[in-house]
Design a protein around this motif. Structure first.
Motif, mmCIF file in Angstrom:
data_model
loop_
_atom_site.group_PDB
_atom_site.id
_atom_site.type_symbol
_atom_site.label_atom_id
_atom_site.label_comp_id
_atom_site.label_asym_id
_atom_site.label_seq_id
_atom_site.Cartn_x
_atom_site.Cartn_y
_atom_site.Cartn_z
ATOM 1 N N TYR A 1 -13.955 8.743 14.327
ATOM 2 C CA TYR A 1 -13.938 7.549 15.161
ATOM 3 C C TYR A 1 -12.709 7.646 16.039
ATOM 4 N N ALA A 2 -12.734 6.969 17.168
ATOM 5 C CA ALA A 2 -11.676 7.124 18.165
ATOM 6 C C ALA A 2 -10.344 6.687 17.596
ATOM 7 N N ASP B 1 -9.519 8.019 8.871
ATOM 8 C CA ASP B 1 -8.463 7.182 9.435
ATOM 9 C C ASP B 1 -7.113 7.886 9.377
ATOM 10 N N ALA B 2 -6.894 8.737 8.361
ATOM 11 C CA ALA B 2 -5.645 9.494 8.265
ATOM 12 C C ALA B 2 -5.560 10.514 9.399
ATOM 13 N N GLU B 3 -6.671 11.201 9.681
ATOM 14 C CA GLU B 3 -6.688 12.147 10.798
ATOM 15 C C GLU B 3 -6.358 11.441 12.113
ATOM 16 N N ALA B 4 -6.932 10.268 12.305
ATOM 17 C CA ALA B 4 -6.693 9.522 13.542
ATOM 18 C C ALA B 4 -5.226 9.130 13.672
ATOM 19 N N ARG B 5 -4.599 8.746 12.559
ATOM 20 C CA ARG B 5 -3.187 8.354 12.604
ATOM 21 C C ARG B 5 -2.280 9.556 12.867
ATOM 22 N N ILE B 6 -2.634 10.705 12.301
ATOM 23 C CA ILE B 6 -1.867 11.927 12.556
ATOM 24 C C ILE B 6 -1.991 12.334 14.019
ATOM 25 N N TYR B 7 -3.201 12.270 14.531
ATOM 26 C CA TYR B 7 -3.456 12.602 15.939
ATOM 27 C C TYR B 7 -2.606 11.717 16.850
ATOM 28 N N SER B 8 -2.539 10.442 16.516
ATOM 29 C CA SER B 8 -1.741 9.500 17.297
ATOM 30 C C SER B 8 -0.254 9.834 17.209
ATOM 31 N N TYR C 1 7.513 9.150 13.352
ATOM 32 C CA TYR C 1 6.147 8.817 13.761
ATOM 33 C C TYR C 1 5.165 8.953 12.596
ATOM 34 N N PHE C 2 5.389 9.943 11.741
ATOM 35 C CA PHE C 2 4.527 10.081 10.561
ATOM 36 C C PHE C 2 4.751 8.912 9.599
ATOM 37 N N ARG C 3 6.005 8.573 9.381
ATOM 38 C CA ARG C 3 6.322 7.478 8.459
ATOM 39 C C ARG C 3 5.718 6.166 8.952
ATOM 40 N N GLU C 4 5.851 5.907 10.251
ATOM 41 C CA GLU C 4 5.298 4.676 10.805
ATOM 42 C C GLU C 4 3.772 4.658 10.740
ATOM 43 N N ALA C 5 3.173 5.843 10.681
ATOM 44 C CA ALA C 5 1.712 5.928 10.576
ATOM 45 C C ALA C 5 1.239 5.846 9.125
ATOM 46 N N GLY C 6 2.188 5.695 8.191
ATOM 47 C CA GLY C 6 1.816 5.507 6.793
ATOM 48 C C GLY C 6 1.833 6.759 5.946
ATOM 49 N N PHE C 7 2.651 7.766 6.341
ATOM 50 C CA PHE C 7 2.685 9.025 5.599
ATOM 51 C C PHE C 7 4.083 9.310 5.055
ATOM 52 N N GLU C 8 4.096 9.895 3.883
ATOM 53 C CA GLU C 8 5.324 10.455 3.321
ATOM 54 C C GLU C 8 5.163 11.966 3.375
ATOM 55 N N ARG D 1 0.848 -1.186 0.000
ATOM 56 C CA ARG D 1 0.000 0.000 0.000
ATOM 57 C C ARG D 1 0.888 1.242 0.000
ATOM 58 N N PRO D 2 0.732 2.142 -0.954
ATOM 59 C CA PRO D 2 1.599 3.324 -1.007
ATOM 60 C C PRO D 2 1.337 4.257 0.169
ATOM 61 N N ALA D 3 2.402 4.938 0.621
ATOM 62 C CA ALA D 3 2.266 5.893 1.719
ATOM 63 C C ALA D 3 1.431 7.087 1.259
ATOM 64 N N THR D 4 0.658 7.651 2.180
ATOM 65 C CA THR D 4 -0.146 8.832 1.888
ATOM 66 C C THR D 4 0.743 10.068 1.892
ATOM 67 N N GLN D 5 0.682 10.855 0.829
ATOM 68 C CA GLN D 5 1.459 12.088 0.752
ATOM 69 C C GLN D 5 0.838 13.129 1.682
ATOM 70 N N LEU D 6 1.678 13.812 2.455
ATOM 71 C CA LEU D 6 1.179 14.771 3.439
ATOM 72 C C LEU D 6 2.067 16.008 3.434
#
Length: 350
Positions: A348-349, A264-271, A83-90, A57-62
């Motif tokens: 969602y939480a 889900d992207a917002e939740a991962r960024i928040y984390s 932390y961003f990379r581990e959450a799936g973001f480039e 799955r490609p990383a989400t560009q941010l």
């Protein structure tokens, strides 16, 4: 009838048998490999098509907007320590000169996330553009106490007092936020903004401007306030300048643009920001190394500065503080209108 020699028939039979055995053995090995692969745990970053072939799955560009001040430490920590990379973001961090520039960039789809921005600038942009923003991290500025250092100061060249600021040239951080606070704070100091020469200036220029007399005073944030004090050529007129408006004033924060990113992207960024705050609390020294990556300022400076009081929006006091701050801005006329909603609510939480 002609017969082949007996030894030839036996040789052909032997070769055929060996081929069948090799084929059987090869198929058995393949079957074992497939079985082992099927039993292995699957990576969360791997997607599987219907035909069973793995597809990464490609990383989400941010693209994240920020200004280079100490208040952006959670963003810098999340970037430096992956932390961003581990959450799936480039990620791509985009530096701006002022909060107004960041807010406009967010409202016009130039960036995906507001890494740090003045509260009033975001609210003004929200009203002007009908863009909905949601604060998810607040950046509090505090007065000094037994347990906390100030995070900002009103500094003047040696020998200049508060009473002598009339007619003097004062440097302010670029953007509307500085004038808003000057209008709110200067009357409490016995001054009006009109009494001084108001000059917007980027933080890296404060030191040379003060030393050469281009300006006589500056409302300074860290780490530049510490660098000015280290040179010994300034007097501290006010510690905790911004907190004169209210204790732990949420001057700025990190913001989502509504609908710009999936839930889900917002939740991962928040984390990811939550992990950054945990590191700042548990290992200040390691967290502060992130500053040097973005400012190229010696880590020794950062060891001596006061840090902001960062709080995620799930904190009840955080939500109450920004509501109170917005009420002050509206009552004073520094904010004409506030959007109906400006706090992030997770879909969602996390």
């Amino acid at each position: 009838m002609e017969y082949l020699p007996t030894h030839f028939s036996m040789r052909r039979f032997f070769d055929a048998t060996m081929k069948r055995n090799k084929l059987f053995t090869g198929l058995s090995v393949i079957a074992v490999i497939i079985l082992v692969w099927a039993l292995l745990p699957k990576s969360p970053d791997t997607d599987y098509a219907d035909e069973g072939e793995p597809r990464t799955r490609p990383a989400t560009q941010l693209k994240i907007g920020y200004v280079t001040i100490a208040g952006a430490l959670p963003l810098f920590v999340a970037e430096k320590y992956g932390y961003f990379r581990e959450a799936g973001f480039e990620t791509e961090l985009v530096r701006f000169k002022s909060s107004n520039e960041i807010a406009i960039a967010a409202a016009t789809n130039k960036i995906d996330l507001v890494g740090i921005c003045a509260t009033n600038a975001v609210l003004d942009a929200a009203v002007a553009s009908s863009t909905r923003f949601g604060a998810f991290l607040l950046n509090g500025y505090t007065k000094p106490s037994e347990t906390e250092q100030a995070t900002d100061y009103l500094l003047a060249r040696k020998g200049i007092t508060l009473e002598q600021l009339k007619g003097k040239r004062i440097a302010f951080f670029p953007g509307s936020i500085s004038r808003v606070f000057a209008n709110l704070i200067f009357p409490r100091l016995g001054l009006a903004v009109e009494d001084v020469e108001y000059i917007e200036m980027s933080p890296p220029n404060w030191i040379s401007a003060m030393e050469t007399g281009v300006v006589d005073a500056v409302t300074a944030v860290e780490p530049f306030a510490q660098m000015l004090r280290d040179r010994g050529r300034v007097d501290v007129l006010v510690e905790g300048y911004y907190a004169q408006v209210m204790p732990n004033v949420p001057l700025s924060g990190a913001w989502f643009v509504a609908g710009r990113l999936p839930a889900d992207a917002e939740a991962r960024i928040y984390s990811a920001f939550g992990r950054a705050l945990d590191l700042i609390q548990s290992d200040r020294e390691r967290a502060l190394r992130a500053f040097s990556d973005f400012t190229k300022i010696s880590p020794d400076v950062y060891r001596r500065i006061g840090l902001n009081r960062w709080r995620l929006i799930e904190d009840d006091e955080a939500r109450e503080s920004i509501r109170r701050f917005v009420a002050i801005l509206l009552e004073s006329g520094e904010l004409r209108k506030a959007p109906a909603s400006y706090l992030w609510a997770p879909r969602y939480a996390p």
